[in-house]
Motif scaffolding. Structure first.
Motif: not given
Length: 323
Positions: A110-119, A199-205
């Protein structure tokens, strides 16, 4: 909200109750079920019947279930057939070990995927986005056990950076530094798959939210991009991710079982595999119930997080969600 949560708790209790019925029936319907395991082979029919009666195995299955569920409600998970050790004494320490492994892997992903997906949603098709896509494909395609063995070969056997297996070095039980060195490889294996997904879900969302009219309006008014991302877009983008987190808990438990076997981690998943091989049905039923409770709790927490993340989400009297 209180009425809705009470209703969800009651629904969850009903789900767990149905799972206990299904698990009990499947165990007793399996070839070589509890009767053949618990009773000694080569007995005369008279002695066989007497042993079955002493153990209550001569009773109809519904009667056996009622007796088992009654013991379960009192915290009695039964005993192993071969050594007659209380299942609870063997299970509870392993649950703690599994929670440590699962929790660390979940937190890292979570700590890596969410910020990375948002960026990446703000830098579509850039180098970071392409790198994340490559890691995602790798995480989806790579079998857990194979990746674990690969890390053992390179980082443990060849480079000697991390311990090969187990949770502690003998004689260093309780040492946090030793635990950290042992947990790095299994957490890396578990986190990779979830890192790819989140990462995919965070980016797509985020991309979907950033395309909304109110985001364009905020930008047109001159609102700073950082404020647009973190104040206006992020909360709405997190709602689908929270849903995925609740649904992924069973997958995480299954992945932990494979990872625990590869790294000889003394957790619930590895113990379940051992008990399945030994046909210790009391232990199998106990692990199944504990896993079901964990999944139900995960889904309840997801419902609560909806409101915490976005206060505009209201839980109505009918249990529906309306913005």
């Amino acid at each position: 909200m209180t009425e809705y949560l009470i209703r969800r708790v009651l629904q969850s209790v009903l789900v767990i109750f149905l799972i206990t019925i299904l698990t009990f029936l499947l165990i007793h319907a399996a070839p070589g079920g509890p009767t053949k395991v618990m009773l000694s082979p080569g007995l005369t029919p008279e002695i066989f019947e007497q042993q079955a009666k002493n153990l209550g195995l001569d009773q109809p299955v519904p009667v056996q279930y009622v007796r088992w569920i009654g013991d379960l409600l009192q915290g009695d998970l039964g005993y192993t057939f071969k050594n007659h050790i209380a299942v609870s004494d063997l299970l509870w320490p392993r649950i703690g070990n599994t929670v440590i492994l699962m929790g660390a892997a979940w937190l890292v992903s979570l700590l890596i995927a969410i910020p990375w997906g948002i960026y990446n949603s703000t830098k579509v098709y850039g180098l970071s986005d392409q790198t994340a896509s490559f890691i995602s494909y790798l995480g989806f395609a790579m079998p857990t056990f194979w990746f674990g063995i690969l890390l053992q070969q390179w980082l443990s056997l060849k480079l000697d950076w991390f311990p090969l297996s187990d949770m502690h070095t003998r004689g260093k039980e309780g040492n946090i530094g030793d635990l950290f060195m042992h947990i790095v490889l299994p957490v890396t294996v578990l986190a990779l798959g979830f890192l790819a997904s989140y990462m995919k879900y965070a980016r797509a969302s985020m991309l979907e939210v950033l395309d909304q009219d109110y985001i364009r309006t905020a930008r047109a008014k001159g609102v700073k991009e950082r404020k647009v991302i973190f104040r206006h877009a992020l909360r709405n983008a997190l709602i689908p991710i929270i849903t995925i987190l609740g649904l992924d808990l069973p997958i995480l438990v299954g992945g932990a079982a494979l990872t625990e076997n590869v790294f000889n981690w003394p957790g619930m998943g590895r113990w379940f595999v051992e008990m399945a091989g030994a046909r210790e049905y009391s232990a199998l039923m106990a692990v199944t119930i504990v896993t079901a409770v964990m999944v139900v709790i995960g889904n309840l927490l997801a419902d609560i997080l909806y409101v915490i993340v976005d206060p505009r989400v209201k839980l109505g009297k009918q249990g529906g969600k309306a913005a």
